[in-house]
Design an enzyme around this catalytic site. Sequence first.
Site, mmCIF file in Angstrom:
data_model
loop_
_atom_site.group_PDB
_atom_site.id
_atom_site.type_symbol
_atom_site.label_atom_id
_atom_site.label_comp_id
_atom_site.label_asym_id
_atom_site.label_seq_id
_atom_site.Cartn_x
_atom_site.Cartn_y
_atom_site.Cartn_z
ATOM 1 N N GLU A 439 -61.665 -8.309 -11.267
ATOM 2 C CA GLU A 439 -61.872 -8.760 -9.892
ATOM 3 C C GLU A 439 -62.340 -7.597 -9.025
ATOM 4 O O GLU A 439 -61.666 -6.582 -8.919
ATOM 5 C CB GLU A 439 -60.547 -9.324 -9.343
ATOM 6 C CG GLU A 439 -60.577 -9.587 -7.850
ATOM 7 C CD GLU A 439 -59.187 -9.938 -7.274
ATOM 8 O OE1 GLU A 439 -58.208 -9.992 -8.045
ATOM 9 O OE2 GLU A 439 -59.122 -10.155 -6.060
ATOM 10 N N ASP A 512 -55.948 -8.847 -9.070
ATOM 11 C CA ASP A 512 -54.817 -8.337 -8.289
ATOM 12 C C ASP A 512 -53.628 -9.270 -8.433
ATOM 13 O O ASP A 512 -53.779 -10.462 -8.618
ATOM 14 C CB ASP A 512 -55.191 -8.248 -6.800
ATOM 15 C CG ASP A 512 -56.193 -7.134 -6.552
ATOM 16 O OD1 ASP A 512 -56.298 -6.237 -7.410
ATOM 17 O OD2 ASP A 512 -56.877 -7.182 -5.508
ATOM 18 N N ASP A 514 -51.850 -10.710 -6.409
ATOM 19 C CA ASP A 514 -51.541 -11.414 -5.160
ATOM 20 C C ASP A 514 -52.083 -12.840 -5.251
ATOM 21 O O ASP A 514 -52.593 -13.246 -6.278
ATOM 22 C CB ASP A 514 -52.137 -10.663 -3.962
ATOM 23 C CG ASP A 514 -53.644 -10.483 -4.093
ATOM 24 O OD1 ASP A 514 -54.249 -11.112 -5.002
ATOM 25 O OD2 ASP A 514 -54.230 -9.725 -3.308
ATOM 26 N N ASP A 516 -54.679 -14.283 -3.925
ATOM 27 C CA ASP A 516 -56.109 -14.335 -4.179
ATOM 28 C C ASP A 516 -56.415 -14.094 -5.649
ATOM 29 O O ASP A 516 -57.210 -14.799 -6.253
ATOM 30 C CB ASP A 516 -56.799 -13.250 -3.350
ATOM 31 C CG ASP A 516 -57.738 -13.849 -2.338
ATOM 32 O OD1 ASP A 516 -57.562 -15.050 -2.037
ATOM 33 O OD2 ASP A 516 -58.631 -13.115 -1.871
#
Length: 653
Positions: A439, A512, A514, A516
Amino acid sequence: MAKAYTADDIQVLEGLDAVRKRPGMYIGTTSQRGLQHLLWEILDNAVDEAANGHADSITVTLHPDSSVTVEDNGRGIPTDLHPELKISGVEVVFTQLHAGGKFDSGAYAYAGGLHGVGASVVNALSTRLEVEVYKDGQVYYQSYGSGQDEKGNVHAGRPDAALSIVGETDKRGTKITFWPDPTVFDTVEMSHSVVRRRLRELAFLTKGLNITLIDERQEQDGHPRREDFHYHAGITDFVLSLNKDKTVLNEAPIVMEGTRDDVIIEIAMQYTTDYTESIFSYVNNIPTPEGGTHETGFKTALTKALNDYARRVGILKDKDANLAGEDFREGLCAVINIKMKDAQFEGQTKTKLGNTEIRTAVDALVSEKLNEYTSDLNNAAVCGRIIEKAQSAAHAREAARKAKKMERTKSKLETAPLVGKLAACTGKKPELNELFIVEGDSAGGSAKQGRDRRFQGILPLRGKPLNVEKKRVDQVLQNEEFRSLITALGAGFDDTFNIKNLKYNKIILLADADQDGGHIQTILITFFYRYFRELILDGHLYIGKPPLYRIQKGQKVEYCYTDRDLEKAKKRLGKGAKINRYKGLGEMNPEQLWETTMNPETRALVRVRIEDLADIEEMVTTLMGENVEPRRQYISEHADFNRKDEFEVQLNE
Ligand code: 0RA
């Protein structure tokens, strides 16, 4: 199924020590999967008892000391003496290999094919096992542990004493508790989510059965966590639950049930406005994600019956060609549940039904039931919508073909060089190679610098990838990110796909930790699930786990991948340790990224499995579908699903 069953029926083969020498031969693996297998084995017997109409309730309890209890309200394991062995039926079941009765097809008419290794294997791989049988007003009890022979060798699974009556009861049934052996398994912690998923699935597949899961390791409102699974409409409820957030063409699923040539067939199906096809099939309660003869029979009959209908009512004229099978499966969600004797499993992962006679049996039933359905005028509106949907699928397919778009895109995919994006590895041995899909450009840059270029390739992805769930295939192929990915994999696409040409053995998603990142991961898993399912089934797709924390005291640095890791590390390093929380991959420099996330010696990888296609399906529709509210709810409920390995993945490495 009224055949009398006594201890006599049980065939005796060999002892338990062989199982302990080679556990892998009996349960496949000693990883957490193997551990779960012990429970599936005990559960199978109880579910069979329910499927044969002798029980309607099963309770599974996960205890804090890693033991597991399964209780049913069936007839109870036979307690009478085996005439030759002179031991009780119970003791035969738990001490004699292959003595589940399953290999004697008279006793259990439709026993599972994959896990059918018998309760004695569970006993052999446990430090202790206790059984209670409630029958004829009595409580029978026996326990098994480790015994020593005259030479002092330890043998597990030996009875502590003969089966005996220890009390009175008005209950019926069997209660089994076992303590998996920590010296055999990598872990003896059953995964709540894996157990839950399987119990829910079994409840769907066994109409009317009440299954309760009690997890005493977790607390909820001052009580052990508890959940009941009960589906009065069985697989019809399954289909409704799969489609609960979708727009459907038929409110009531079409249900087809019956027995053909000794095969019990049950199918429920419902059309949605989606473009994808979702068929979940089971044989003797075992998922068959690779399909097989039952699916083929279903598909053939579906195509023929719906084409016949379209002609009968004049939607298709004499001059018109038939609609294709795939057109009738666009937006189709179906669950197929088969019960049969002597199931043969084939394929890469032995999850494909091979028995040829099943194709004709299913074809015959589905043809008959669908003809009935389409001939009923009350169903005319639904049938009209189904045909209309298939025609629109056919038009889209035809348009794509006419424009030669697909062909051109495909050949481009195979030939176009990748500009700039992919940092390929230098090694030419696919079986050693890994592709990291990373990403963001900055993390991609670090990964390119940090990697071992001999076997690690890096493909950075920019921004959020296209949500394939809402697109037809030609739109997916126009997307640049997916094009580079398909090209990097090097194994073609769709009908040109050949897994033998895959350039990487491991494909590792790196995002990541998180929300997202979780979303990006889900989109990518969806893409693989929809277009490269074989690659997942074959075990090539992984999720890389960046650490969540860095903890340092003096010269000592440790990385922690979970909150639990962190707690342990804090204890180890003591007071005064400095803790950094990583927010993204981008915060790590190339060396740190290599050390924590990419180095095969130290990294944590999670393999994406689709043992439970339905579960992925649910995750994919909830997260990727049209409706915003369920997605918002799902994300808030499972906000950290990408860390906990709860839903789409099972810890493997
Ligand atoms: C064969 C025959 C009978 C019961 C069972 C198997 C049985 C096995 C298990 C294992 C777990 N729960 C179970 N419940 C039943 C019937 C024996 C009789 O009628 O005496």
